[in-house]
Design an enzyme around this catalytic site. Sequence first.
Site, mmCIF file in Angstrom:
data_model
loop_
_atom_site.group_PDB
_atom_site.id
_atom_site.type_symbol
_atom_site.label_atom_id
_atom_site.label_comp_id
_atom_site.label_asym_id
_atom_site.label_seq_id
_atom_site.Cartn_x
_atom_site.Cartn_y
_atom_site.Cartn_z
ATOM 1 N N ASP A 232 32.934 113.974 12.631
ATOM 2 C CA ASP A 232 33.421 112.643 12.310
ATOM 3 C C ASP A 232 32.264 111.665 12.074
ATOM 4 O O ASP A 232 31.271 111.680 12.817
ATOM 5 C CB ASP A 232 34.271 112.159 13.502
ATOM 6 C CG ASP A 232 34.932 110.832 13.264
ATOM 7 O OD1 ASP A 232 35.795 110.772 12.376
ATOM 8 O OD2 ASP A 232 34.590 109.854 13.965
ATOM 9 N N GLU A 292 32.260 114.634 7.565
ATOM 10 C CA GLU A 292 32.911 113.474 6.964
ATOM 11 C C GLU A 292 31.805 112.648 6.327
ATOM 12 O O GLU A 292 31.249 111.743 6.936
ATOM 13 C CB GLU A 292 33.663 112.632 8.003
ATOM 14 C CG GLU A 292 34.510 111.586 7.315
ATOM 15 C CD GLU A 292 34.873 110.369 8.153
ATOM 16 O OE1 GLU A 292 35.715 109.587 7.712
ATOM 17 O OE2 GLU A 292 34.294 110.184 9.241
HETATM 18 C C1 GLC Z 1 36.593 108.646 10.914
HETATM 19 C C2 GLC Z 1 38.024 109.089 11.101
HETATM 20 C C3 GLC Z 1 38.877 107.866 11.294
HETATM 21 C C4 GLC Z 1 38.405 107.149 12.541
HETATM 22 C C5 GLC Z 1 36.909 106.831 12.448
HETATM 23 C C6 GLC Z 1 36.351 106.423 13.774
HETATM 24 O O1 GLC Z 1 36.426 107.889 9.775
HETATM 25 O O2 GLC Z 1 38.432 109.855 10.019
HETATM 26 O O3 GLC Z 1 40.231 108.181 11.396
HETATM 27 O O4 GLC Z 1 39.129 105.960 12.705
HETATM 28 O O5 GLC Z 1 36.162 107.952 12.049
HETATM 29 O O6 GLC Z 1 36.257 107.511 14.624
#
Ligand code: GLC
Length: 573
Positions: A232, A292
């Site tokens: 993440d 991500e």
């Molecule tokens: C990433 C996740 C999202 C979350 C953020 C903070 O972007 O995909 O859903 O709110 O991280 O952890």
Amino acid sequence: MKKFWVLAGILVIAMCALTPRSGAQQKERKDAAGHEWFNHAVFYEIYPRSFADSNGDGVGDLKGITSKLDYLQHLGVDAIWITPCFPSPQVDFGYDVSDYEAIDPMYGTLDDFDELVAKAKTHNIKIILDFVPNHTSDQHKWFLESKSSKTNPKRDWYIWRDGKPNGQPPNNWTSTFGGSTWTLDPTTGQYYYHYFYAQQPDLNWRNPEVRKAMLDCMRFWYKRGVAGFRLDAVDTLFEDPDLKDNPLLPGLDKFGFPNEHEIYNKKLPEVHDVMRDMRKLADEYNAVLIGETWTANVSELRDYYGEKNDELQMPMDLMLTQFPKLSAPLFREHITALEDAGGWPVFVISNHDIVRSYTRWGDGKNDDQIAKLAATMYMLLRGTPIMYYGEEIGMENNDPKRKEDVQDPQGRRGWPKEIGRDGERTPMQWNDRPNAGFTTGKPWLPVAPNYKTHNVATESKNPDSILNLYRKIIGLRGSEPALREGKYIALNGDDANVLAFARQDIRGSSVIVVLNMSDSPQSVKLEMSKVAAPSARATTLVAVGAKSSAEVMGTISLEPYGVYVAKVDSRLR
Ligand code: GLC
């Protein structure tokens, strides 16, 4: 004595199975092209709150996921990525983790998790968990210790600073979820840093103890059989130690704060050191790391693979999700850039933070056809697709209409400019019965209106459904060698409406894919000389809103958003 040797033998075999793989063993797992299982897999993202509820509390759970493994296998999924299911106060619906080594009771128990891993294995499905390295919950024991005093041994595990002499926060950085990234903690009179909500304090990755503790958490899950992690928010792991103000940009963000160029708190070079550490550990377990990775362009994305391919095996290309509509030239240009950059692309068209592709790319008239076109494109390009649950049945966004209905805090804070992410997180549509068969209770979010027609049960019976198109296309990835390793060849590069390409394997067998990205009928004659001998014939594999004369050199007629896929058994010229 004989018994002893049998037992000893069993022990040795069991130990070998449990011991992390050595480099040599890992290499053996690569195919002739140097690729591993994940290069040819189809991944499927599950938002566990919304997938399947086994106990009627209105929230999905692990047993619910286990009960749907037959469905996922039949769809052709090889691996599921489950968004965070760890204990959490659920401020950010699981992305605020309060214990990295357990399961939130709302989703079940560690035993349920082990059962899911074991049963998934019998379905040839691997489990990928979501690892949140940037921040913990403010209820995590590490943070509770850290905030207790300035001298606590865990003080430096998070980022604490004094405010400015006038009492203002240490600098001008603003949170992506609205407001300052700094919150004053009255216990010690210092501010702590949080890129996301105040309940998500950022860990200090410059502290070696933090690094070790976090890698240990990953190891905990590898030992339990997970095949990898989706990482993440990796862009935000590090901040400038001098806390320099970010330069301001014109205008205000959706929460009313000045726009900033986030050069001092995002994408700092140290991120790559952590990626390399995580990769080393992943390699011990033959695991995959998916990032991500929000990147502005393909070259930034390339960096996440690592200079020596020693970082993420699968940094997500999230750029396609930012294309507001289908456009052959736009998509062609992007795919060409990806191909030129090298690396194995990872395609994503929707996720739990982004308006669903059905709604985003739909025109209100040809929505199902557009969903089929999008599916064909990202499943048949060279790379690994990551689906989002419900994409395969054409689930639409169901956005809240009133502020009081919003669950996502971001939407409550930013309403009406920022309505939050509830719309793309609604319950999976299993059938046309109440609550779309997701729960016997009251679902935590309302089911989207199209569930009566767009659901698994109804679409399974219809050979022309989006679901059956997905099944077919995913099947082709397995049956056509050209779709496995085959190179990408752009066709008809000047066509403003039709995206056409071939995938061709080294023995010369090819699959051509022709996608009308416009709302008007098109007819195309493909530049087949790039792919096959003039005498080569085509066998239609998929034609949805499309017709071709039997010869591949003939003309292909496409209805609006028509899709045509054919196999060309060719001798190259
Ligand atoms: C990433 C996740 C999202 C979350 C953020 C903070 O972007 O995909 O859903 O709110 O991280 O952890």
